[in-house]
Design a protein around this motif. Structure first.
Motif, PDB file in Angstrom:
ATOM      1  N   TRP A 153     -13.562  -2.167 -13.558  1.00  0.00           N
ATOM      2  CA  TRP A 153     -14.318  -2.536 -12.352  1.00  0.00           C
ATOM      3  C   TRP A 153     -13.500  -2.500 -11.073  1.00  0.00           C
ATOM      4  N   ILE A 154     -12.306  -3.050 -11.110  1.00  0.00           N
ATOM      5  CA  ILE A 154     -11.499  -3.091  -9.885  1.00  0.00           C
ATOM      6  C   ILE A 154     -11.128  -1.686  -9.413  1.00  0.00           C
ATOM      7  N   PRO A 155     -10.693  -0.774 -10.292  1.00  0.00           N
ATOM      8  CA  PRO A 155     -10.433   0.591  -9.815  1.00  0.00           C
ATOM      9  C   PRO A 155     -11.675   1.262  -9.220  1.00  0.00           C
ATOM     10  N   MET A 156     -12.846   1.044  -9.845  1.00  0.00           N
ATOM     11  CA  MET A 156     -14.074   1.636  -9.291  1.00  0.00           C
ATOM     12  C   MET A 156     -14.404   1.034  -7.934  1.00  0.00           C
ATOM     13  N   GLU A 157     -14.240  -0.279  -7.807  1.00  0.00           N
ATOM     14  CA  GLU A 157     -14.529  -0.937  -6.535  1.00  0.00           C
ATOM     15  C   GLU A 157     -13.559  -0.461  -5.450  1.00  0.00           C
ATOM     16  N   ASN A 158     -12.286  -0.359  -5.783  1.00  0.00           N
ATOM     17  CA  ASN A 158     -11.303   0.118  -4.807  1.00  0.00           C
ATOM     18  C   ASN A 158     -11.579   1.558  -4.377  1.00  0.00           C
ATOM     19  N   ALA A 159     -11.977   2.395  -5.326  1.00  0.00           N
ATOM     20  CA  ALA A 159     -12.333   3.779  -4.989  1.00  0.00           C
ATOM     21  C   ALA A 159     -13.540   3.804  -4.061  1.00  0.00           C
ATOM     22  N   TYR A 160     -14.506   2.934  -4.330  1.00  0.00           N
ATOM     23  CA  TYR A 160     -15.693   2.828  -3.478  1.00  0.00           C
ATOM     24  C   TYR A 160     -15.281   2.407  -2.059  1.00  0.00           C
ATOM     25  N   PHE A 161     -14.429   1.378  -1.959  1.00  0.00           N
ATOM     26  CA  PHE A 161     -13.969   0.915  -0.644  1.00  0.00           C
ATOM     27  C   PHE A 161     -13.316   2.045   0.129  1.00  0.00           C
ATOM     28  N   GLU A 162     -12.479   2.826  -0.558  1.00  0.00           N
ATOM     29  CA  GLU A 162     -11.776   3.935   0.098  1.00  0.00           C
ATOM     30  C   GLU A 162     -12.736   5.040   0.516  1.00  0.00           C
ATOM     31  N   GLU A 163     -13.579   5.469  -0.408  1.00  0.00           N
ATOM     32  CA  GLU A 163     -14.483   6.581  -0.121  1.00  0.00           C
ATOM     33  C   GLU A 163     -15.492   6.244   0.969  1.00  0.00           C
ATOM     34  N   MET A 164     -16.013   5.019   0.935  1.00  0.00           N
ATOM     35  CA  MET A 164     -17.039   4.622   1.902  1.00  0.00           C
ATOM     36  C   MET A 164     -16.442   4.009   3.165  1.00  0.00           C
ATOM     37  N   LYS A 165     -15.115   3.894   3.228  1.00  0.00           N
ATOM     38  CA  LYS A 165     -14.421   3.344   4.403  1.00  0.00           C
ATOM     39  C   LYS A 165     -14.954   1.959   4.768  1.00  0.00           C
ATOM     40  N   VAL A 166     -15.088   1.112   3.752  1.00  0.00           N
ATOM     41  CA  VAL A 166     -15.668  -0.214   3.950  1.00  0.00           C
ATOM     42  C   VAL A 166     -14.836  -1.035   4.935  1.00  0.00           C
ATOM     43  N   ARG A 167     -13.522  -1.042   4.762  1.00  0.00           N
ATOM     44  CA  ARG A 167     -12.661  -1.828   5.662  1.00  0.00           C
ATOM     45  C   ARG A 167     -12.722  -1.316   7.095  1.00  0.00           C
ATOM     46  N   GLU A 168     -12.890  -0.005   7.241  1.00  0.00           N
ATOM     47  CA  GLU A 168     -12.880   0.609   8.563  1.00  0.00           C
ATOM     48  C   GLU A 168     -14.273   0.675   9.185  1.00  0.00           C
ATOM     49  N   ALA A 169     -15.247   0.030   8.593  1.00  0.00           N
ATOM     50  CA  ALA A 169     -16.647   0.158   9.022  1.00  0.00           C
ATOM     51  C   ALA A 169     -16.958  -0.684  10.253  1.00  0.00           C
ATOM     52  N   GLY A 170     -16.004  -0.809  11.150  1.00  0.00           N
ATOM     53  CA  GLY A 170     -16.239  -1.551  12.376  1.00  0.00           C
ATOM     54  C   GLY A 170     -16.189  -3.057  12.198  1.00  0.00           C
ATOM     55  N   CYS A 171     -15.470  -3.515  11.171  1.00  0.00           N
ATOM     56  CA  CYS A 171     -15.375  -4.951  10.938  1.00  0.00           C
ATOM     57  C   CYS A 171     -14.607  -5.615  12.072  1.00  0.00           C
ATOM     58  N   LYS A 172     -15.156  -6.710  12.560  1.00  0.00           N
ATOM     59  CA  LYS A 172     -14.484  -7.459  13.618  1.00  0.00           C
ATOM     60  C   LYS A 172     -13.412  -8.383  13.048  1.00  0.00           C
ATOM     61  N   PHE A 173     -13.563  -8.754  11.785  1.00  0.00           N
ATOM     62  CA  PHE A 173     -12.623  -9.665  11.149  1.00  0.00           C
ATOM     63  C   PHE A 173     -12.242  -9.129   9.781  1.00  0.00           C
ATOM     64  N   LEU A 174     -10.975  -9.268   9.442  1.00  0.00           N
ATOM     65  CA  LEU A 174     -10.483  -8.988   8.104  1.00  0.00           C
ATOM     66  C   LEU A 174      -9.859 -10.285   7.616  1.00  0.00           C
TER      67      LEU A 174
END
Length: 84
Positions: free
Chosen positions: A56-77
């Motif tokens: 699960w964690i590798p799939m989730e991390n791949a999803y985050f990378e491919e979909m650019k979740v962190r870079e999706a205009g988040c105001k807070f990390l």
């Protein structure tokens, strides 16, 4: 009136892409790998920890990378469990 979307699909997926521009605030919550493993072990036991780490964690991390979740205009990390 407010609307809160939770989960990794909150900023992505078809609805995330369609409604992204209407969000007032985007927040990405993160936890260190060590803290994540500790929490999973306490919550689910060793067998499931292994499954999470191998599947699960590798799939989730791949999803985050491919979909650019962190870079999706988040105001807070927000990071929990990260130690310098």
């Amino acid at each position: 009136t407010g609307f809160l979307r939770l989960g990794r699909m909150g900023a992505n997926g078809i609805l995330g892409w369609l409604f992204r521009e209407y969000y007032d605030v985007k927040v990405f919550l993160s936890v260190s790998p060590a803290e994540q493993s500790t929490r999973i072990l306490e919550r689910n036991g060793g067998f499931m920890l292994r499954r999470f780490l191998e599947e699960w964690i590798p799939m989730e991390n791949a999803y985050f990378e491919e979909m650019k979740v962190r870079e999706a205009g988040c105001k807070f990390l927000l990071r929990n469990g990260w130690r310098s």
